[in-house]
Design an enzyme around this catalytic site. Structure first.
Site, PDB file in Angstrom:
ATOM      1  N   GLU A   1     -55.885  41.158  -4.202  1.00 21.89           N
ATOM      2  CA  GLU A   1     -55.381  41.071  -2.786  1.00 21.89           C
ATOM      3  C   GLU A   1     -55.822  42.399  -2.056  1.00 21.89           C
ATOM      4  O   GLU A   1     -55.551  43.433  -2.310  1.00 21.89           O
ATOM      5  CB  GLU A   1     -53.822  40.906  -2.583  1.00 21.89           C
ATOM      6  CG  GLU A   1     -53.286  40.779  -1.123  1.00 21.89           C
ATOM      7  CD  GLU A   1     -53.255  41.783  -0.384  1.00 21.89           C
ATOM      8  OE1 GLU A   1     -54.216  41.717   0.598  1.00 21.89           O
ATOM      9  OE2 GLU A   1     -52.351  42.612  -0.379  1.00 21.89           O
TER      10      GLU A   1
ATOM     11  N   CYS B   1     -51.453  45.888   4.851  1.00 24.22           N
ATOM     12  CA  CYS B   1     -52.881  45.115   4.849  1.00 24.22           C
ATOM     13  C   CYS B   1     -52.774  44.095   6.140  1.00 24.22           C
ATOM     14  O   CYS B   1     -53.907  43.323   6.258  1.00 24.22           O
ATOM     15  CB  CYS B   1     -53.010  44.484   3.392  1.00 24.22           C
ATOM     16  SG  CYS B   1     -51.743  43.292   2.969  1.00 24.22           S
TER      17      CYS B   1
END
EC number: 1.2.1.71
Length: 492
Positions: A243, A277
């Site tokens: 990720e 993020c």
């Protein structure tokens, strides 16, 4: 002693490390990195513990995991303070992180049954069964922005599935990693099931290079993710879940309530001092008077955001960044954009030398070419204006990343179009980009990941499927294939 290997706290043999509060400079944690030999020691411990842990029933493993949830609850105030002091985020936000850690337990248990449990289909002569088996020894690399919650999202489903783990927290949040590990110790994990190694790049490289590793679960930057992908290339036997963040677009189309839209944008771009993020990095704003009014209000409200220390009262909306260096990198990125021709609407400012307290920045880049497609990990929002919705979608997709995309609009038809055309793993409508559900998968495409979404789908990369055809007895079929003869005369 800050490493936890095979049920013992030991001293690292690598470089010494000191962690300070990024605002006050207070020393919070001191220790030593794990060297390569200690990383191998942790792997041997995890390998030795794996058979027994994997043979336990799910119910037995679940008891330990639920005990950990109870310890999170009873130690919530202490863990909240540790995370807040180490990361620089305000107390209120650190508290929401610990709450998310607690909630993750029940969600992960449910996801295990739905995604990777057992199934059985009866057949005329037996049954077809589906089971899931753990991979073995997994490495978990944790990020610094959510040092409790994000590693927890890998560790909990991996343990439930029967894996054993070597956990390396970010070198910027060793204290939080140790605090969480001590709660797992109290929860009664058998020795070797979960091991903690502290350290930076050298420790991480030693961990990812282990031959006896069955997989690696990573949350962090695209650069590090790509390095790991290259390092593990040619090793299809190892599961790799990445990720890696995003350069996320937020499209502001028609706005009925400017204040509500500004609030959503600030939540999307500046919460956690822009260190998520999922944060909006690119604001795509429709041209015209309404867009002008929205932008003026956004700048005015953002200008009043004053970052503060973790325990300030009244509590600030944002705290400091993870380090003074991180804050300076955001300022440098803004200066480079301005030098390219960007028009500064709100300049980011370091409030105090030697700290990471940075005010938000907003810069318009409409008409500027060659803007780097990079994730600036901090409170810096770039603005582009567009004329048509088709143009907005093209601009949104003009990135190598593909984690998040958001739309503010009263028109369902435009959201439906975005759902068809957006290249992003998560697409929100009239909701902040920083909002995601643990009951849904979390991940992106392109440079945002390698098609191994976490959250609800984390169970998928923590176990592999085993299919079986089963019968409790063996009899000769009543009808044989052509060419087979089992008559008594032939047998005799």
């Amino acid at each position: 002693m800050t490493l936890w290997i095979n049920g013992d706290w030991i001293t690292g043999q690598g470089a010494s490390r000191v962690k300070r509060n990024p605002v006050s400079g207070e020393v919070l944690w001191q220790g030593n990195d794990a060297d390569a030999a200690q990383v191998e020691q942790a792997c041997r411990a995890a390998r030795a513990a794996f058979p027994r842990w994997a043979r336990l029933s799910l119910a037995e493993r679940q008891v330990v995991v639920e005990r950990f949830a109870g310890l999170l609850e009873s130690n919530k105030a202490e863990l909240t303070a540790i995370i807040a002091r180490e990361t620089g985020k305000p107390r209120w936000e650190a508290a929401t992180e610990v709450t998310a850690m607690i909630n993750k337990i029940a969600i992960s248990i449910k996801a295990y049954h739905v995604r990777t449990g057992e199934q059985r289909s009866e057949m005329p002569d037996g049954a077809a069964s589906l089971r899931h088996r753990p991979h073995g020894v997994l490495a978990v690399f944790g990020p610094y922005n959510f040092p409790g919650h994000l590693p927890n999202g890998h560790i909990v489903p991996a343990l439930l599935a029967g894996n054993t783990i070597i956990f390396k927290p970010s070198e910027l949040t060793p204290w939080s990693g140790e605090a969480v590990m001590r709660l797992w110790q109290q929860a009664g994990l058998p020795p070797g099931v979960l091991n903690l190694v502290q350290g930076g790049r050298e420790t991480g490289q030693a961990l990812s290079a282990l031959e006896d590793l069955d997989g690696l679960l990573f949350t962090g930057s695209a650069n590090t993710g790509y390095q790991l992908h290259r390092q593990l290339s040619g090793q299809p036997e190892k599961i790799l879940a990445l990720e890696m963040g995003g350069n996320n677009p937020l499209i502001i189309d028609e706005v009925a309530d400017i204040d509500a839209a500004v609030h959503l944008t600030i939540q999307s771009a500046f919460v956690t001092a822009g260190q998520r993020c999922t944060c909006a990095r690119r604001l795509l704003l429709k041209s015209g008077a309404q867009g002008d009014a929205f932008l003026a209000s956004l700048v005015a409200v953002s200008q009043r955001l004053t970052p503060g220390n973790w325990d300030d009262e009244p509590q600030p909306f944002i705290g400091g960044l993870i380090s003074e260096q991180a804050a300076q990198q955001v300022v440098t990125a803004w200066q480079q954009l301005e030098a390219m021709g960007g028009r500064t609407l709100l300049a980011p400012r370091l409030l105090q030398a030697g700290t990471s307290l940075l005010t938000p920045g907003i810069i318009e880049m409409t008409g500027v070419g060659g803007v780097p497609d990079e994730e600036v990990f901090g409170p810096l929002l770039r603005v582009w204006r567009y004329d048509t919705f088709d143009e907005a979608i093209r601009m949104a997709n003009n990135t190598r990343f593909g984690l998040f995309c958001g739309l503010v609009s009263p028109e369902r038809e435009k959201f439906d179009q975005l759902l068809l055309e957006a290249r992003a793993g998560i697409v929100n409508w009239n909701k902040p980009l920083t909002g995601a559900a643990s009951t849904a998968p979390f991940g992106g495409i392109g440079a945002s990941g390698n098609h191994r979404p976490s959250a609800w789908y984390a169970a998928d990369y923590c176990a592999w499927p085993m299919a079986s055809l089963e019968s409790d007895s063996l009899t000769l079929p009543a009808t044989l294939n052509p060419g087979l003869d089992f008559s008594d005369e032939v047998v005799r």
